[in-house]
Design a protein around this motif. Structure first.
Motif, PDB file in Angstrom:
ATOM      1  N   HIS A  58       3.674 -12.071   4.380  1.00  0.00           N
ATOM      2  CA  HIS A  58       2.568 -13.009   4.212  1.00  0.00           C
ATOM      3  C   HIS A  58       2.497 -13.974   5.391  1.00  0.00           C
ATOM      4  CE1 HIS A  58       0.469 -16.534   2.404  1.00  0.00           C
ATOM      5  NE2 HIS A  58      -0.261 -15.595   1.837  1.00  0.00           N
ATOM      6  N   ASP A  59       3.646 -14.497   5.788  1.00  0.00           N
ATOM      7  CA  ASP A  59       3.673 -15.442   6.903  1.00  0.00           C
ATOM      8  C   ASP A  59       3.266 -14.783   8.223  1.00  0.00           C
ATOM      9  OD1 ASP A  59       4.513 -17.360   5.127  1.00  0.00           O
ATOM     10  OD2 ASP A  59       6.629 -17.244   5.694  1.00  0.00           O
ATOM     11  N   ALA A  60       3.636 -13.501   8.376  1.00  0.00           N
ATOM     12  CA  ALA A  60       3.334 -12.785   9.620  1.00  0.00           C
ATOM     13  C   ALA A  60       1.963 -12.122   9.604  1.00  0.00           C
ATOM     14  CB  ALA A  60       4.413 -11.733   9.874  1.00  0.00           C
ATOM     15  N   GLY A  61       1.293 -12.122   8.442  1.00  0.00           N
ATOM     16  CA  GLY A  61      -0.010 -11.469   8.338  1.00  0.00           C
ATOM     17  C   GLY A  61       0.077  -9.963   8.379  1.00  0.00           C
ATOM     18  N   VAL A  62       1.164  -9.392   7.850  1.00  0.00           N
ATOM     19  CA  VAL A  62       1.380  -7.939   7.858  1.00  0.00           C
ATOM     20  C   VAL A  62       0.956  -7.353   6.519  1.00  0.00           C
ATOM     21  CG1 VAL A  62       3.105  -6.099   7.991  1.00  0.00           C
ATOM     22  CG2 VAL A  62       3.232  -8.074   9.536  1.00  0.00           C
ATOM     23  N   ALA A  63       0.135  -6.321   6.541  1.00  0.00           N
ATOM     24  CA  ALA A  63      -0.290  -5.648   5.317  1.00  0.00           C
ATOM     25  C   ALA A  63       0.874  -4.875   4.706  1.00  0.00           C
ATOM     26  CB  ALA A  63      -1.447  -4.707   5.607  1.00  0.00           C
ATOM     27  N   VAL A  64       0.927  -4.855   3.369  1.00  0.00           N
ATOM     28  CA  VAL A  64       2.024  -4.229   2.637  1.00  0.00           C
ATOM     29  C   VAL A  64       1.459  -3.221   1.641  1.00  0.00           C
ATOM     30  CG1 VAL A  64       3.959  -4.612   1.058  1.00  0.00           C
ATOM     31  CG2 VAL A  64       3.446  -6.293   2.850  1.00  0.00           C
ATOM     32  N   VAL A  65       2.017  -2.009   1.647  1.00  0.00           N
ATOM     33  CA  VAL A  65       1.627  -0.957   0.710  1.00  0.00           C
ATOM     34  C   VAL A  65       2.816  -0.634  -0.180  1.00  0.00           C
ATOM     35  CG1 VAL A  65       0.822   1.420   0.452  1.00  0.00           C
ATOM     36  CG2 VAL A  65      -0.024   0.004   2.350  1.00  0.00           C
ATOM     37  N   PRO A  66       2.774  -1.009  -1.468  1.00  0.00           N
ATOM     38  CA  PRO A  66       3.889  -0.687  -2.364  1.00  0.00           C
ATOM     39  C   PRO A  66       3.932   0.806  -2.668  1.00  0.00           C
ATOM     40  CG  PRO A  66       2.493  -2.457  -3.252  1.00  0.00           C
ATOM     41  CD  PRO A  66       1.737  -1.811  -2.144  1.00  0.00           C
ATOM     42  N   VAL A  67       5.136   1.329  -2.851  1.00  0.00           N
ATOM     43  CA  VAL A  67       5.314   2.736  -3.203  1.00  0.00           C
ATOM     44  C   VAL A  67       6.520   2.861  -4.118  1.00  0.00           C
ATOM     45  CG1 VAL A  67       6.657   3.172  -1.100  1.00  0.00           C
ATOM     46  CG2 VAL A  67       5.591   5.091  -2.292  1.00  0.00           C
ATOM     47  N   SER A  68       6.418   3.726  -5.114  1.00  0.00           N
ATOM     48  CA  SER A  68       7.541   3.945  -6.042  1.00  0.00           C
ATOM     49  C   SER A  68       7.991   5.394  -5.958  1.00  0.00           C
ATOM     50  CB  SER A  68       7.135   3.544  -7.463  1.00  0.00           C
ATOM     51  OG  SER A  68       6.964   2.149  -7.566  1.00  0.00           O
ATOM     52  N   GLY A  69       7.454   6.246  -6.854  1.00  0.00           N
ATOM     53  CA  GLY A  69       7.863   7.652  -6.833  1.00  0.00           C
ATOM     54  C   GLY A  69       7.116   8.494  -5.832  1.00  0.00           C
ATOM     55  N   HIS A  70       6.029   7.958  -5.290  1.00  0.00           N
ATOM     56  CA  HIS A  70       5.253   8.657  -4.248  1.00  0.00           C
ATOM     57  C   HIS A  70       4.639   9.945  -4.782  1.00  0.00           C
ATOM     58  CE1 HIS A  70       4.065   8.156  -0.178  1.00  0.00           C
ATOM     59  NE2 HIS A  70       4.688   9.202   0.312  1.00  0.00           N
ATOM     60  N   THR A  71       4.195   9.940  -6.047  1.00  0.00           N
ATOM     61  CA  THR A  71       3.621  11.140  -6.655  1.00  0.00           C
ATOM     62  C   THR A  71       2.133  10.982  -6.958  1.00  0.00           C
ATOM     63  OG1 THR A  71       4.296  10.379  -8.865  1.00  0.00           O
ATOM     64  CG2 THR A  71       5.805  11.831  -7.688  1.00  0.00           C
ATOM     65  N   GLY A  72       1.487   9.967  -6.411  1.00  0.00           N
ATOM     66  CA  GLY A  72       0.072   9.751  -6.678  1.00  0.00           C
ATOM     67  C   GLY A  72      -0.811  10.832  -6.080  1.00  0.00           C
ATOM     68  N   LEU A  73      -2.031  10.941  -6.621  1.00  0.00           N
ATOM     69  CA  LEU A  73      -2.947  12.007  -6.219  1.00  0.00           C
ATOM     70  C   LEU A  73      -4.239  11.480  -5.592  1.00  0.00           C
ATOM     71  CD1 LEU A  73      -2.619  14.281  -9.397  1.00  0.00           C
ATOM     72  CD2 LEU A  73      -1.465  14.568  -7.202  1.00  0.00           C
ATOM     73  N   ALA A  74      -4.341  10.162  -5.389  1.00  0.00           N
ATOM     74  CA  ALA A  74      -5.597   9.597  -4.908  1.00  0.00           C
ATOM     75  C   ALA A  74      -5.456   8.878  -3.568  1.00  0.00           C
ATOM     76  CB  ALA A  74      -6.165   8.637  -5.955  1.00  0.00           C
ATOM     77  N   GLY A  75      -4.373   9.094  -2.854  1.00  0.00           N
ATOM     78  CA  GLY A  75      -4.207   8.461  -1.544  1.00  0.00           C
ATOM     79  C   GLY A  75      -3.872   6.992  -1.618  1.00  0.00           C
ATOM     80  N   GLY A  76      -3.331   6.535  -2.730  1.00  0.00           N
ATOM     81  CA  GLY A  76      -3.074   5.126  -2.921  1.00  0.00           C
ATOM     82  C   GLY A  76      -1.949   4.546  -2.096  1.00  0.00           C
ATOM     83  N   THR A  77      -1.135   5.387  -1.450  1.00  0.00           N
ATOM     84  CA  THR A  77      -0.031   4.872  -0.632  1.00  0.00           C
ATOM     85  C   THR A  77      -0.260   5.090   0.864  1.00  0.00           C
ATOM     86  OG1 THR A  77       1.193   6.954  -0.944  1.00  0.00           O
ATOM     87  CG2 THR A  77       1.681   5.141  -2.464  1.00  0.00           C
ATOM     88  N   LYS A 457      -5.388 -13.359   1.816  1.00  0.00           N
ATOM     89  CA  LYS A 457      -5.318 -12.760   3.155  1.00  0.00           C
ATOM     90  C   LYS A 457      -5.618 -11.257   3.136  1.00  0.00           C
ATOM     91  CE  LYS A 457      -1.974 -15.934   5.313  1.00  0.00           C
ATOM     92  NZ  LYS A 457      -0.695 -16.010   6.070  1.00  0.00           N
ATOM     93  N   GLY A 458      -5.744 -10.688   1.953  1.00  0.00           N
ATOM     94  CA  GLY A 458      -6.047  -9.259   1.850  1.00  0.00           C
ATOM     95  C   GLY A 458      -4.943  -8.365   2.359  1.00  0.00           C
ATOM     96  N   LEU A 459      -3.693  -8.727   2.085  1.00  0.00           N
ATOM     97  CA  LEU A 459      -2.553  -7.995   2.652  1.00  0.00           C
ATOM     98  C   LEU A 459      -1.963  -6.941   1.714  1.00  0.00           C
ATOM     99  CD1 LEU A 459      -0.621 -10.955   4.355  1.00  0.00           C
ATOM    100  CD2 LEU A 459      -2.237  -9.331   5.393  1.00  0.00           C
ATOM    101  N   LEU A 460      -2.269  -7.021   0.417  1.00  0.00           N
ATOM    102  CA  LEU A 460      -1.665  -6.087  -0.529  1.00  0.00           C
ATOM    103  C   LEU A 460      -2.503  -4.821  -0.668  1.00  0.00           C
ATOM    104  CD1 LEU A 460      -0.129  -8.102  -3.516  1.00  0.00           C
ATOM    105  CD2 LEU A 460       0.972  -6.296  -2.178  1.00  0.00           C
ATOM    106  N   ASN A 461      -1.942  -3.707  -0.228  1.00  0.00           N
ATOM    107  CA  ASN A 461      -2.582  -2.384  -0.295  1.00  0.00           C
ATOM    108  C   ASN A 461      -4.056  -2.453   0.077  1.00  0.00           C
ATOM    109  OD1 ASN A 461      -2.293   0.342  -0.580  1.00  0.00           O
ATOM    110  ND2 ASN A 461      -2.264   0.353  -2.811  1.00  0.00           N
ATOM    111  N   PRO A 462      -4.362  -2.941   1.274  1.00  0.00           N
ATOM    112  CA  PRO A 462      -5.761  -3.156   1.664  1.00  0.00           C
ATOM    113  C   PRO A 462      -6.532  -1.846   1.734  1.00  0.00           C
ATOM    114  CG  PRO A 462      -4.293  -3.405   3.555  1.00  0.00           C
ATOM    115  CD  PRO A 462      -3.411  -3.299   2.355  1.00  0.00           C
TER     116      PRO A 462
END
Length: 467
Positions: A58-77, A457-462
């Motif tokens: 957040h302080d650096a303005g870096v976008a972050v994409v959370p990932v868990s099992g990485h088994t999604g089918l819609a390109g969410g990661t 800031k729009g940084l979470l999974n933009p």
């Protein structure tokens, strides 16, 4: 970005910030459709480290994409040039409380591990789907996953009593009360579940458990058409007192494709019927496990009686009832091989839509006509979690250039008939166009306002879910 990555290494350890070749396993989605090169992959060990990473980003303005099992089918990661935040090391089942029937699990716990852990207490967590051996808590909560048991228990959101989540600025939101009633304002828990990591990073959850069934009655049923299948569903719900746990629809084209790609899994009937349904009833009452004089279980008798009624009316053509646990597993294996025989050819348009139950056939009719106009030579496969109106509708176009018009037509017909263009896979990248074109404009405005309030800031999974 070197200073930022050095900061992450200081926060969570130098071996837990992956770049270059070490991050290769995170550079594509499960389907293979999406590929990217992340800035890095951060692998924190607990909620405190997740919060520290989020504060730094957040302080650096870096976008972050959370990932868990990485088994999604819609390109969410998808995370081109962005920081991937993997929850895979948050693997503690913090507590199982049989008395209140809850399991407190962290975001990196695999679904099958939850199933095994609660089974030792005679309980189940009734979320189940094909990727249960790899899907993790954070992921299937973030997509509000569905599966085969929704007809009885509801989607994932209905199975969660509380969550812990880290906001975009690193603050920890503690909503971990194991309460069935909490009338204290906005339900932030349900807002974050299904948000695909765009509002917060889920780090733990209080999962609601159910008593384990003591008896199952499972059958493959042959029917003349889809409307007969829906009639059978209503009959079984009435005759069993709401014990239908799964009602899975497979048309004749499903068996034709199975014969092509998995010839070892044959149709259970001598002649492939127009419609096959895998139905399962489950009971928890102790007397349900006491065999009748003929050796069968009472639940099996209920299923047989209902099928006999439907057969007498011509609504059921034939049926095979599982006589053992092995036969039951074989029946489920036929259904759970769907992804294997579906997602193995390109080009492909893979959609999951939902419809009111009484419009299921209308959708097939309408889409048949639309598809003939767009691509008369396209191949087609569809199956359904019929009990909750969810089609997995897949088209194999003759030309990849026709994929987008076909996808748009599928979404348009679903919405026209009162349905949804996304039933259980989420929006991610793949359905953003449909989201903008077909979602209520006021709903989109409200969603955008919520996103701006929680993540200014729009940084979470933009770029996911909403543009």
């Amino acid at each position: 970005m070197t200073d930022f990555l050095d900061q992450l290494r200081a926060l969570i350890g130098p071996t837990q910030v992956l770049t270059g070749p070490a991050a290769e396993g995170y550079c594509h989605d499960w389907t293979g459709k999406y590929h990217w090169t992340p800035l890095a992959v951060a692998r924190p060990a607990d909620t405190a480290e997740v919060a520290a990473v989020m504060r730094a980003a957040h302080d650096a303005g870096v976008a972050v994409v959370p990932v868990s099992g990485h088994t999604g089918l819609a390109g969410g990661t998808h995370a081109e040039g962005q920081l991937m935040l993997s929850l895979e090391r948050l693997t503690r089942i913090r507590e199982i409380r049989p008395g209140s029937r809850v399991c407190i699990a962290e975001a990196g716990v695999i679904l099958a591990q939850i199933h095994a852990a609660v089974a030792e207490h005679g309980l189940i967590f009734p979320v189940s789907f094909g990727a249960q051996g790899s899907a993790r808590v954070g992921g299937f909560l973030s997509t509000n996953a569905g599966g085969s048991n929704v007809v009885r228990y509801g989607n994932t959101r209905a199975q969660v009593l509380g969550i812990e989540a880290v906001l975009a600025d690193g603050r920890v939101l503690d909503l971990m009360g194991a309460l069935h009633k909490d009338n204290t304002g906005y339900d932030l828990k349900d807002l974050i579940i299904g948000a695909e990591g765009t509002l917060a990073v889920i780090t733990a959850a209080v999962l609601k458990l159910q008593p384990a069934p003591v008896a199952h009655a499972t059958a493959m049923v042959a029917l003349p058409d889809l409307r007969s299948a829906l009639g059978l569903l209503n009959l079984l719900q009435t005759e069993s007192g709401g014990l239908v746990e799964a009602f899975e629809f497979m048309p004749d084209r499903y068996w034709n494709r199975m014969a092509r790609f998995r010839p070892d899994m044959t149709c259970p009937f001598a002649t492939v019927p127009p419609v096959t349904v895998l139905v399962e009833l489950a009971a928890t009452a102790p007397e349900a496990a006491i065999p009748l004089p003929d050796g069968t279980l009472p639940l099996t008798g209920r299923l047989e009686d209902a099928l006999a009624q439907a057969m007498a009316r011509g609504e059921v053509l034939d049926a095979v009832i599982a006589a053992s646990g092995q036969q039951r597993r074989q029946m489920w294996q036929r259904r759970e091989s769907a992804a294997e025989i579906t997602l193995n050819v390109v080009p492909i348009v893979d959609c999951d839509v939902s419809l009111p139950l009484d419009r299921m056939q209308d959708f097939l009719d309408a889409m048949g006509a639309r598809l003939a106009q767009i691509d008369a030579g396209a191949d087609l496969l569809y199956i359904a979690h019929l009990g909750d109106g969810n089609y997995h509708y897949t088209v194999y176009p003759t030309d990849a250039a026709l994929a987008d018009p076909i996808r748009a037509a599928i979404a348009q017909e679903a919405v026209r008939l009162g349905g949804s263009f996304s039933a259980e896979h989420g929006i991610g990248l793949s359905k953003r166009a449909e989201m903008q074109a077909l979602k209520d404009p006021v709903a989109l405005q409200v969603m955008a306002a919520i996103k701006a309030a929680l993540d200014p800031k729009g940084l979470l999974n933009p770029g996911k879910t909403i543009a």
